[in-house]
Design a protein around this motif. Structure first.
Motif, mmCIF file in Angstrom:
data_model
loop_
_atom_site.group_PDB
_atom_site.id
_atom_site.type_symbol
_atom_site.label_atom_id
_atom_site.label_comp_id
_atom_site.label_asym_id
_atom_site.label_seq_id
_atom_site.Cartn_x
_atom_site.Cartn_y
_atom_site.Cartn_z
ATOM 1 N N ASP A 238 0.806 -1.218 0.000
ATOM 2 C CA ASP A 238 0.000 0.000 0.000
ATOM 3 C C ASP A 238 0.846 1.279 0.000
ATOM 4 O OD1 ASP A 238 0.996 -0.261 2.555
ATOM 5 O OD2 ASP A 238 -0.902 0.175 3.577
ATOM 6 N N GLU A 239 2.166 1.156 -0.119
ATOM 7 C CA GLU A 239 2.996 2.361 -0.142
ATOM 8 C C GLU A 239 2.828 3.077 -1.484
ATOM 9 O OE1 GLU A 239 6.867 2.330 1.715
ATOM 10 O OE2 GLU A 239 7.760 3.239 -0.088
ATOM 11 N N PRO A 240 2.544 4.369 -1.469
ATOM 12 C CA PRO A 240 2.377 5.120 -2.719
ATOM 13 C C PRO A 240 3.614 5.015 -3.610
ATOM 14 C CG PRO A 240 1.596 6.425 -0.869
ATOM 15 C CD PRO A 240 2.281 5.226 -0.280
ATOM 16 N N PHE A 241 3.375 4.820 -4.902
ATOM 17 C CA PHE A 241 4.406 4.740 -5.939
ATOM 18 C C PHE A 241 5.269 3.487 -5.836
ATOM 19 C CE2 PHE A 241 3.835 9.360 -5.016
ATOM 20 C CZ PHE A 241 3.098 9.668 -6.154
ATOM 21 N N ARG A 242 4.826 2.507 -5.045
ATOM 22 C CA ARG A 242 5.571 1.265 -4.907
ATOM 23 C C ARG A 242 5.691 0.559 -6.254
ATOM 24 N NH1 ARG A 242 4.636 -4.310 -4.422
ATOM 25 N NH2 ARG A 242 5.930 -5.373 -2.853
ATOM 26 N N LYS A 243 6.856 -0.094 -6.488
ATOM 27 C CA LYS A 243 7.069 -0.890 -7.694
ATOM 28 C C LYS A 243 7.249 -2.353 -7.303
ATOM 29 C CE LYS A 243 9.187 2.991 -10.121
ATOM 30 N NZ LYS A 243 10.419 3.552 -10.732
ATOM 31 N N GLU A 244 6.979 -3.228 -8.254
ATOM 32 C CA GLU A 244 7.014 -4.662 -7.978
ATOM 33 C C GLU A 244 8.383 -5.142 -7.514
ATOM 34 O OE1 GLU A 244 4.591 -7.026 -7.876
ATOM 35 O OE2 GLU A 244 3.285 -5.270 -7.976
ATOM 36 N N ASN A 245 9.454 -4.471 -7.974
ATOM 37 C CA ASN A 245 10.791 -4.948 -7.589
ATOM 38 C C ASN A 245 11.158 -4.593 -6.151
ATOM 39 O OD1 ASN A 245 11.261 -2.187 -7.760
ATOM 40 N ND2 ASN A 245 13.023 -2.353 -9.132
#
Length: 520
Positions: A238-245
């Protein structure tokens, strides 16, 4: 119709026709006059109020300051060739309208003029076909051997690598001595405020901050004692702007270590360069295999001269050293280890994130929602991002003026480290993999990343990034081939990148065995 009516008809229409012809001629002549006048250098300079643009043009080879004395005008570079017909006229109209609108509506004091010098911006407003329209012969008789090699490289890779003439000749239109694409000669000036030449490295007998002194130089730097501990590495979903890596999140335990308070500076790197520069190509694993601290292994090879000034003219001293390869960063650590008798190295990715967080588990090591700091999103069309807090801790796109910052302008994180986020990307020792976190257990101690790979991890983001990309968990990979596009050498440099100015590194020092933590 009577003869009198016919005469009136022809007379009236003759007047209209004559008037139309006269007006048409006036419009044509007026249009031609406007077309020509709007293409003069003086006309361009009415709207283009870039500081020093005219002076730097006059100093350049295109401003008449060349053996041939040829002067190239604004439109000859910033528009496609005139014989391109519709493309030329449409580009002229589009550019003219855009420039006029900017002149009338924008505050010149708020424009980031520094960014206008960059290749990334210049490549959008200079037409490569216009360069080639004049320079029809890429191999003139006066071209030296290095130039021939470079132009052959361009000829073979122009389309494949998306090369432009200004990729190497950025200063020909607006002179900038720091942008000349030629091998650097000599050694840049280093700071002289401390004239003491150290004879011994700083002894470390306990686990606390210390100032390292590099023997045979007058360079010193601060090392911060980073206590061991356990943290959650990565970002929650749920962290904003999180990416899959950045996931899955793992519990990671880190042993104590020392880390540089700031990124390796030019003063530190030029000391290394001055003492080791050669054409040597000894690989880091060979040096490690022969024990870098062995007195007999004293021929640690050093960087060959870079193309141009890698500090970009921003100044050296405490600014982070940039544009070196991962290989060069590793060799620096080998050299520093030999000079000090300690074991210096690049941080692992886990150590880097643990140190960057400074004991926190929030997106940044300070309070704040990334959405409030970021320029991304529809709402930013109407409301400016909040910069009050982040500006104190991070050198990023909103406050960097498109160049790195000195550490004195940035507040430290809870561990006392500066510029962990933003400023320049920092190399880690780990190979990069998108799924690196999934390759290791949920609970792990001192992980070292994948055993092999093609690129290395870079962390922290840089001075060109939005706030979304300088979060503690943000991770990326080096781009070795892309960062060497304009290096014409064969083989390409193993020391310097020609096409990035936003990557550097900081060092980690393992605790000596005599410290209490290693002898409980």
């Amino acid at each position: 119709m009577g003869s009198r009516s016919k005469k009136k008809f022809f007379k009236r229409n003759g007047v209209i026709l004559s008037t139309g012809i006269v007006l048409g001629i006036i419009v044509m002549l007026g249009g031609h006059y406007i077309y020509k006048e709007s293409s003069t250098d003086e006309s361009c300079q009415i709207c283009h109020i870039h500081p020093h643009a005219e002076d730097s043009w006059k100093l350049s080879t295109h401003g008449g300051n060349s053996p041939s004395g040829v002067r190239v005008h604004c439109v000859e570079c910033h528009l496609p060739p005139e014989n391109n017909g519709i493309k030329y006229f449409s580009a002229k109209a589009k550019t003219g309208m855009k420039d006029l609108w900017s002149y009338l509506t924008k505050d010149s004091a708020k424009i980031n003029w520094e960014s206008k010098k960059n290749l990334e911006y210049a490549s959008k407003i200079v037409y490569n076909e216009s360069c080639k329209e004049c320079h029809t012969n890429l191999f003139p008789p006066e071209l030296n051997d290095e130039g021939i090699t470079a132009h052959l490289y361009y000829d073979e890779n122009e389309k494949k690598l998306d090369l432009q003439c200004i990729s190497c000749h950025l200063s020909v239109g607006h002179y900038d001595p720091n942008m000349i694409h030629a091998k650097m000669e000599g050694l840049p000036a280093v700071k002289t405020d401390n004239k003491e030449v150290y004879t011994e490295a700083t002894p470390v007998t306990e686990f606390k901050n210390f100032t390292e002194k590099i023997p045979t130089t007058s360079v010193s730097f601060n090392m911060i004692a980073i206590p061991g501990g356990t943290f959650q590495m990565g970002s929650p979903e749920d962290e904003p702007f999180r990416k899959e890596n950045e996931g899955p999140v793992r519990n990671v335990t880190i042993s104590p270590f020392f880390m540089g308070e700031i990124e390796v500076t030019w003063d530190m790197y030029w000391a290394f360069y001055a003492q080791t520069m050669s054409e040597g190509r000894i690989a880091p694993d060979v040096i490690r295999a022969n024990n870098a601290t062995d007195p007999e292994v004293d021929a640690i090879s050093g960087p060959t001269p870079p193309f141009g000034f890698p500090d970009q003219g921003w100044g050296g001293i405490d600014r982070p050293a940039i544009t070196m390869t991962h290989y060069a960063a590793e060799i620096f650590c080998q050299w520093l280890s030999k000079r000090t008798g300690k074991h210096y190295r690049l941080p692992t990715e886990a150590e880097w994130e643990y140190a960057a967080r400074g004991g926190t588990q929030t997106p940044f090591f300070f309070e704040g929602n990334p959405k409030k700091f970021s320029d991304q999103g529809f709402i930013r069309k109407f409301f400016d991002a909040d910069t009050a807090v982040i500006n104190s801790f991070v050198a990023y796109a909103k406050n960097s003026n498109s160049k790195s910052m000195e550490p004195s302008k940035i507040s430290p994180n809870p561990f006392g480290l500066k510029n962990m986020l933003g400023n320049v990307m920092e190399y880690c020792s780990d190979w990069y993999a998108d799924d690196a976190y999934a390759q290791t257990p949920t609970d792990v101690t001192d992980p070292k990343g994948p055993e092999s790979g093609t690129e290395h991890v870079v962390r922290g983001g840089d001075f060109t990034n939005d706030a979304a990309d300088v979060r503690c968990a943000s991770r990326a990979a080096s781009q070795h081939d892309n960062w060497l596009k304009t290096d014409p050498q064969q083989p390409k440099s193993i020391w310097w990148y020609s096409d990035t100015k936003s990557v550097g590194f900081r060092v980690v020092c393992d605790m000596p065995e005599q410290t209490p933590e290693n002898n409980p």
